[in-house]
Design a protein around this motif. Structure first.
Motif, PDB file in Angstrom:
ATOM      1  N   SER A 101       0.801  -1.420   0.065  1.00  0.00           N
ATOM      2  CA  SER A 101      -0.079  -0.067   0.172  1.00  0.00           C
ATOM      3  C   SER A 101       1.044   1.185  -0.176  1.00  0.00           C
ATOM      4  O   SER A 101       0.671   1.960  -0.336  1.00  0.00           O
ATOM      5  CB  SER A 101      -0.968   0.049   1.343  1.00  0.00           C
ATOM      6  OG  SER A 101      -2.093  -0.936   1.269  1.00  0.00           O
ATOM      7  N   LEU A 102       1.609   1.243   0.689  1.00  0.00           N
ATOM      8  CA  LEU A 102       2.488   2.619   1.213  1.00  0.00           C
ATOM      9  C   LEU A 102       3.600   2.503  -0.348  1.00  0.00           C
ATOM     10  O   LEU A 102       4.366   3.448  -0.756  1.00  0.00           O
ATOM     11  CB  LEU A 102       4.065   2.416   2.437  1.00  0.00           C
ATOM     12  CG  LEU A 102       2.696   2.096   3.817  1.00  0.00           C
ATOM     13  CD1 LEU A 102       3.784   1.840   5.208  1.00  0.00           C
ATOM     14  CD2 LEU A 102       2.034   3.687   3.429  1.00  0.00           C
ATOM     15  N   PHE A 107      -1.571   6.005  -3.721  1.00  0.00           N
ATOM     16  CA  PHE A 107      -2.022   5.870  -2.392  1.00  0.00           C
ATOM     17  C   PHE A 107      -2.445   7.272  -1.004  1.00  0.00           C
ATOM     18  O   PHE A 107      -1.717   8.458  -1.159  1.00  0.00           O
ATOM     19  CB  PHE A 107      -1.228   5.035  -1.051  1.00  0.00           C
ATOM     20  CG  PHE A 107      -2.091   4.230  -0.203  1.00  0.00           C
ATOM     21  CD1 PHE A 107      -2.862   3.995   0.154  1.00  0.00           C
ATOM     22  CD2 PHE A 107      -1.378   5.356   1.108  1.00  0.00           C
ATOM     23  CE1 PHE A 107      -3.630   3.272   1.300  1.00  0.00           C
ATOM     24  CE2 PHE A 107      -0.987   4.363   2.813  1.00  0.00           C
ATOM     25  CZ  PHE A 107      -2.776   4.215   2.390  1.00  0.00           C
ATOM     26  N   LYS A 110      -0.236   8.604   2.506  1.00  0.00           N
ATOM     27  CA  LYS A 110       1.032   7.831   2.729  1.00  0.00           C
ATOM     28  C   LYS A 110       2.441   8.399   3.547  1.00  0.00           C
ATOM     29  O   LYS A 110       2.890   7.426   4.340  1.00  0.00           O
ATOM     30  CB  LYS A 110       1.586   6.454   1.322  1.00  0.00           C
ATOM     31  CG  LYS A 110       2.117   7.727   0.607  1.00  0.00           C
ATOM     32  CD  LYS A 110       2.544   6.260  -0.641  1.00  0.00           C
ATOM     33  CE  LYS A 110       3.299   7.443  -1.980  1.00  0.00           C
ATOM     34  NZ  LYS A 110       4.062   6.276  -2.777  1.00  0.00           N
ATOM     35  N   ARG A 161       8.743  -1.879   1.019  1.00  0.00           N
ATOM     36  CA  ARG A 161       8.326  -1.071  -0.146  1.00  0.00           C
ATOM     37  C   ARG A 161       9.026  -1.087  -1.136  1.00  0.00           C
ATOM     38  O   ARG A 161       9.122  -0.745  -1.954  1.00  0.00           O
ATOM     39  CB  ARG A 161       8.067   0.271   0.978  1.00  0.00           C
ATOM     40  CG  ARG A 161       8.501   1.322   0.478  1.00  0.00           C
ATOM     41  CD  ARG A 161       7.372   2.661   1.055  1.00  0.00           C
ATOM     42  NE  ARG A 161       7.494   3.362   0.639  1.00  0.00           N
ATOM     43  CZ  ARG A 161       8.378   4.491   0.240  1.00  0.00           C
ATOM     44  NH1 ARG A 161       8.973   4.417   1.410  1.00  0.00           N
ATOM     45  NH2 ARG A 161       8.036   5.992  -0.460  1.00  0.00           N
TER      46      ARG A 161
END
Length: 301
Positions: A101-102, A107, A110, A161
């Motif tokens: 997600s990050l 997003f 974030k 990430r």
């Protein structure tokens, strides 16, 4: 066919120096491991006197017999395997989705979330507030006290990430969206299959951490049926050394004292093997993923 490039004198010197250095590192790494294995099955007198240098001498399994005669060792193995498997699954279930997600450019918010996550690396409530919190929410002296407090780590989220940013191109997501793929399907059907390397590396890191964890059990658990292997091994070692010390103080039987001291010495090496062998056996099966995963972020495109 083109002739292979000939090595210059400097290249040969460089290779020779690297060979010597790497050989030295290999010896420095393997020697303690081989020594501990040999010492765990050798006569403690020969080990203490320095006559056993590398290979076992005076084969004896008294240390392992002292470890495995305690029936709690199997309960400890069972609980540690459970904590390792369940804890690793929880870690992956929290870390991988959070990291993905990050990594998404679309997003919203974030940056704020990353700042909040990063703050946890520098500030902590401490042991006593954490203990009181776990007591208030009712998970003290339960399996959840071993699983939930370390559900993720911001450092591992950052690593994952980085992997997603460098290995999952935006064009792939855009193409999937054009074909009508939802975010959930994109994550489970495309992102996860392409992330086997980082998932294996994270599973290794989290698994080893859970396997070696004894401090949390020492603080949060009082029910011995929930004790992990590491805590039980610690008790066996303390008990063995305590018996030897008490015999040293209050006994005139030198033969019994010598035997107890020998067993206590050999038990230490046996405990090291018992606690580390499962992890060592599992590592070769995920080594190829680990080697690939440590290169996360080094190459792009």
């Amino acid at each position: 066919m083109m002739n292979a490039m000939r090595e210059t004198k400097l290249d040969q010197i460089f290779v020779a120096i690297n060979t010597v250095l790497l050989s030295g590192i290999l010896i420095a790494t393997l020697y303690p491991l081989v020594f501990v294995i040999s010492a765990s099955i050798s006569d403690p007198d020969l080990v203490n006197s320095g006559r056993m240098i590398l290979l076992p001498k005076g084969i004896s399994f008294e240390g392992y017999a002292n470890v495995f005669k305690d029936s709690r060792i199997w309960t400890g193995y069972k609980m540690t395997i459970f904590y390792t498997l369940a804890g690793t699954l929880i870690n992956l279930a929290v870390t991988i989705p959070a990291a993905y997600s990050l990594s998404r450019k679309d997003f919203v918010g974030k940056k704020v979330i990353i700042i909040i996550f990063m703050a946890t690396m520098f500030f902590s409530g401490g042991l006593i507030p954490t203990y009181l919190l776990m007591k208030d929410i009712g998970i003290l002296n339960t399996i959840w006290s071993m699983l939930l407090p370390g559900a993720t780590s911001i450092w591992y989220i950052v690593i994952c990430r980085t992997y997603f940013q460098t290995n999952i191109p935006d064009e792939l997501r855009e193409a999937a969206v054009i074909d009508g793929c939802t975010d959930f399907r994109l994550f489970f059907s495309i992102v996860l299959p392409l992330s086997s390397a980082i998932i294996a590396v994270m599973a290794l890191f989290f698994g080893v951490s859970h396997w070696n964890n004894y401090f949390s059990a020492l603080v949060y658990l009082s029910d011995k049926e929930l004790f992990p292997l590491q805590l039980i091994l610690r008790e066996i070692l303390v008990k063995s050394e305590f018996n030897a010390q008490m015999l040293l103080i209050g006994s005139s039987d030198s033969e019994a004292l010598g035997k107890e001291l020998r067993i206590a010495e050999q038990t230490k090496y046996a405990l090291i093997i018992v606690s580390t062998l499962p992890v060592m056996l599992a590592y070769p099966f995920i080594q190829k993923y680990f080697v690939k995963g440590v290169m996360v972020g080094s190459l792009k495109g």
